[in-house]
Design an enzyme around this catalytic site. Structure first.
Site, short mmCIF file in Angstrom:
data_model
loop_
_atom_site.label_atom_id
_atom_site.label_comp_id
_atom_site.label_asym_id
_atom_site.label_seq_id
_atom_site.Cartn_x
_atom_site.Cartn_y
_atom_site.Cartn_z
N TYR A 1 -3.16 19.08 3.53
CA TYR A 1 -3.97 20.10 4.12
C TYR A 1 -4.98 20.47 4.05
O TYR A 1 -5.84 20.29 2.63
CB TYR A 1 -3.43 21.50 2.57
CG TYR A 1 -2.24 22.23 3.54
CD1 TYR A 1 -1.94 22.39 5.31
CD2 TYR A 1 -0.75 22.04 3.00
CE1 TYR A 1 -0.39 23.08 5.57
CE2 TYR A 1 0.19 22.18 3.57
CZ TYR A 1 0.62 23.07 4.16
OH TYR A 1 2.31 23.04 5.21
N LYS B 1 14.26 32.05 -25.30
CA LYS B 1 13.93 33.05 -24.10
C LYS B 1 13.86 32.25 -23.17
O LYS B 1 13.16 30.50 -23.01
CB LYS B 1 13.12 34.03 -24.34
CG LYS B 1 12.13 33.40 -25.94
CD LYS B 1 11.22 34.26 -25.88
CE LYS B 1 9.50 33.82 -25.79
NZ LYS B 1 8.75 34.59 -27.04
#
Length: 844
Positions: A739, A513
């Site tokens: 940043y 999965k």
């Protein structure tokens, strides 16, 4: 230079393989049908109707399309595998000769059987007898690291002068070594075989098969340490490979020298000890390493195109062999500078126009072609299969005979199209159906735009001199340079590690999965199908539909089916987990409308996880709803442990198991059914061995992650997230990175920018000096905030350049380490990796 002796088969005997108790004859032409060898017997009882059978190959893999009427099949038995169960299938596919420990019921009088006590031992004895027929020098390689690279480099360095037989890929195990040796034929005059061990008492068996005359000990590291009491025991075990060698080559070490017997000569090298036979200095720059070699009072220099320590040591091992073989300095210098990075992997890559590419573009010999074709079959994503093949070298066969055999392989593997590149293969174009040939790679590339490649699996296999990497580049889907490499060998290893913990007849479901826990769903499912697991598990219907649409035949259980997906689940023959009365009634209604009969469903019980499942107070209504219903069949009953990974809560886990036993037994009794029962996940397999029931569910462990630190050491790393350095700059003290100026340099600092960020799945919490990447085997701290598509690292102390590889996670740092620092779990780290990151699947 000294040339080694020509191959000379030993005298005596007829052209037979002698098997039966003392002697049973089988006519054989192993890898060379024109020259027959007399092979001494292994103890076996013959049962069959045809004494003399033409054989040309040995097989242990029932799945190989290369098995046929001239195959001798050894039915090996492992902890959770027994090839005897496939014998009836193999007989139906024209295999007629088997080495077995017993004849399976219903197979009597249908084939020839050579009954032995242990089929693996028989294979090893068979290979040892076969090896004894040939009298030529053999180089035996062992060590913890570098065996395969040294073998491939020695093959490159020596093949201009010798017809070399060598182990394919990493065929260095108790099974791989016999298969390698059986490929010898009478045209070979030099052997190079590697031997790998993981525990005591293994090497003597390999020594008896290889019988090396020249020994090479590569680097001794920590790999497989757990199989030995200490390093000394490990070294002694490895050195036993060399007990009959005339010389042993290794880096000077007094402890190793003390292990050698008096009849063995040591030929040693060292960077620091001038008592070694060869004293070596080194000088490394950005492009290469210069080795200053002092041997026998003569000095000379060679250049090798590597800077890392491992490659330098491996190259020196090769240098020592050349010196021992009396190669002149000029030849050594010219050949050593041409060494190349060895790609030990068969890689699966996404290609153009919905193709998949299997990249084996660095070698082309007959044995490795057989292996590559088997890999192609196990990983094919389309029934259309194309092979792009260069001239084949070092087969030990005459050209006509070689290409007859290649054509047989192509036919047996159902190859749709052959593209041959090279002067020789072009001569034999008529032996292949649907074949086009080109004289060289450049001619193919010039015609590339006129060739249609679409909706097919393409094996690209060429000798290094043909530079097939250019073809791979043309065919490969173009994405950015960050990739998640998935080691299929490691997945197989981890699967077998957990299988070995299971009791006999316990089935195994493997969870694929969430895109195979971020590693890639279909490719892993295909591998698991190849290894015949019993079930696959996915979370939602669309995951199962995708796998079925791509051809996966294994039963697939949907763990979290939504009622709206029931129609698609039925259409694609998926099997839903049913966890509520509402869901059950909705499915039964649809099943009745469609007139289904015994459609498989799986009943989920809630025993304490309190996530999904029928609770104890709903069992009576569940039974009443199912009783007498013919539309569905309760294929399994399952539950899920909440604390299987934490032994502090072992009492709670036991209470769940006890409740599961009670509720499932009630269902079985009152519904009169015989379902598969399963409750254990990965941690449960290890911590709750008495509760395996009929099946277990393997999840994160398959991908190399365990919650137990000791078990973690025994698993192999599966996924390695890699990128490259896009740019390097040096900033001054006081300047910032990224940043918000979260990082300000305190001194001149070299900064590398790497093209991977939070859009690729890297947590922003891993930035700002919390995390690191690995460059040139050294830590480079992540500085500043992680950007959407980039991150920056401090590489001041690392000799690196733009374009160099960067490890984001793998062996260092591991996903478990990252998860710990981020206060999360490895599942989240793995499943966060974006699908825009290309997955590359490879086999060592």
């Amino acid at each position: 230079m000294v040339f080694l002796r020509k191959l000379k088969p030993r005298k005596g005997g007829q052209n037979t393989i002698l098997f039966r108790k003392k002697l049973i004859s089988i006519y054989s032409h192993f890898m060379n049908p024109k020259i027959f060898n007399s092979i001494q017997s292994i103890p076996a009882k013959f049962v069959g109707n045809q004494f003399d059978t033409a054989l040309d190959s040995v097989s242990i893999d029932s799945r190989s399309l290369q098995n046929g009427s001239q195959t001798l099949f050894f039915a090996l038995v492992g902890v959770h595998t027994d090839a005897h169960i496939y014998i009836s299938y193999l007989i139906e596919n024209d295999v007629r000769n088997f080495v077995v420990s017993h004849i399976p019921e219903g197979c009597e009088e249908r084939a020839n059987f050579y009954i032995v006590e242990n089929t693996l031992t028989a294979l090893q004895e068979f290979a040892a007898q076969y090896r004894s027929l040939f009298d030529f020098p053999v180089i035996g390689l062992t060590g913890s690291n570098g065996k395969t690279i040294v073998k491939e480099w020695l093959n490159f360095l020596l093949s201009p002068d010798y017809n070399v037989i060598r182990s394919p890929k990493s065929y260095n195990s108790q099974v791989g070594v016999p298969l390698s040796v059986i490929a010898i034929n009478e045209q070979h005059n030099l052997g190079i075989f590697e031997a790998g061990i993981s525990s005591r008492f293994e090497m003597n068996k390999l020594q008896n098969i290889i019988k090396p005359t020249v020994g090479v000990l590569t680097n001794i590291g920590s790999a497989h340490d757990e199989g030995f009491l200490n390093l000394e025991e490990k070294v002694k075990e490895k050195m036993s490979l060399f007990q009959s060698c005339e010389v042993v080559i290794y880096q000077f070490n007094e402890n190793i020298t003390s292990i050698l017997s008096q009849r063995q000569n040591a030929f040693t090298w060292s960077f620091t000890n001038q008592e070694a036979d060869v004293f070596i200095g080194k000088k490394t720059d950005r492009e290469q390493t210069e080795l200053q070699v002092c041997y026998n009072k003569e000095d000379f220099k060679i250049n090798i195109p590597f800077q890392d320590e491992a490659s330098i040591e491996n190259a020196i091992s090769c240098l020592m062999v050349l010196i021992y073989f009396n190669y002149d300095h000029f030849t050594i210098q010219n050949r050593m500078k041409m060494l190349y990075p060895v790609e030990m992997r068969l890689k699966v890559k996404n290609g153009i126009n919905n193709c998949s590419i299997i990249d084996d573009s660095y070698s082309s010999d007959f044995q490795s072609l057989k292996i590559a074709l088997d890999f192609l079959e196990s990983q094919k994503q389309s029934d259309n299969k194309t092979v792009i093949l260069s001239d084949i070298f070092q087969s030990g066969l005459y050209k006509e005979e070689l290409y007859d055999k290649v054509a047989e392989l192509i036919v047996s593997n159902n190859i749709s199209r052959v593209i041959g590149i090279g002067e020789t293969i072009s001569e034999f174009k008529d032996k292949f159906q649907n074949c086009v040939t080109y004289k060289n790679t450049a001619e193919f590339i010039s015609d590339y735009d006129n060739i249609d490649f679409s909706n097919e699996t393409i094996l690209v296999k060429g000798a290094r001199s043909f530079e097939f990497e250019e073809i791979v580049w043309l065919l490969e889907e173009k994405t950015h340079e960050t990739v998640l490499e998935i080691n299929l060998n490691a997945i197989t290893y981890n699967l077998n590690f957990y299988k070995a913990k299971l009791k006999p007849n316990v089935k195994i479901m493997v969870m694929v999965k969430a895109f195979g826990y971020g590693n890639g769903g279909f490719e892993i499912a295909k591998l698991l199908e190849h290894h015949k697991v019993d079930y696959l598990g996915v979370a939602f219907a669309d995951e199962g539909i995708a796998l079925k649409s791509l051809g996966i035949q294994l039963p697939i259980m949907i763990l979290n089916p939504e009622n709206t997906s029931f129609n698609a689940i039925i259409q694609y023959q998926l099997e839903p987990e049913i966890y509520s009365l509402k869901g059950l009634k909705a499915f039964l209604k649809m099943a009745a409308q469609k007139g289904l009969q015994d459609f498989p469903i799986h009943i989920k019980l809630d025993t304490g996880m309190h996530r999904l499942g029928f609770e104890a107070n709903t069992i009576d209504e569940l039974i009443a709803t199912l009783k007498g219903n013919q539309n569905v069949n309760v294929k399994s009953i399952l539950s899920h442990l909440a604390t299987s990974d934490d032994l502090i809560h072992k009492d709670f886990a036991k209470s769940q198991i006890d409740l599961f036993e009670k509720l499932s037994s009630q269902l079985i009794s009152e519904l009169d059914i015989k379902p598969i029962r399963h409750i254990l996940n990965t941690s449960g397999i290890s911590n709750n061995v008495d509760s395996q029931y009929d099946m277990v569910r393997l999840g994160i462990g398959l991908y190399g992650v365990s919650n137990d630190s000791e078990e973690q050491k025994k698993l192999e790393n599966v996924g390695t997230l890699k990128s490259i350095i896009s740019q390097i700059r040096t900033i001054a003290a006081g300047e910032s990175v990224g940043y918000g100026r979260k990082f300000i340099a305190e001194k001149p600092t070299k900064i590398a920018t790497i093209p991977i960020g939070y859009a690729d799945g890297i947590s922003r919490g891993w930035g700002n000096s919390v995390g690191f990447v690995t460059i040139k085997n050294q830590k480079a701290t992540i500085v500043g905030s992680i950007c959407m598509d980039m991150l920056m690292v401090d590489c001041t102390e690392i000799e690196c350049k733009e374009g160099d590889a960067v490890i984001i996670f793998g062996r260092n740092p591991t996903v478990s380490y990252i998860a710990g620092k981020l206060q999360t779990i490895p599942y989240e780290v793995l499943t966060s990796i974006s699908q825009r990151v290309k997955r590359v699947f490879y086999r060592e």
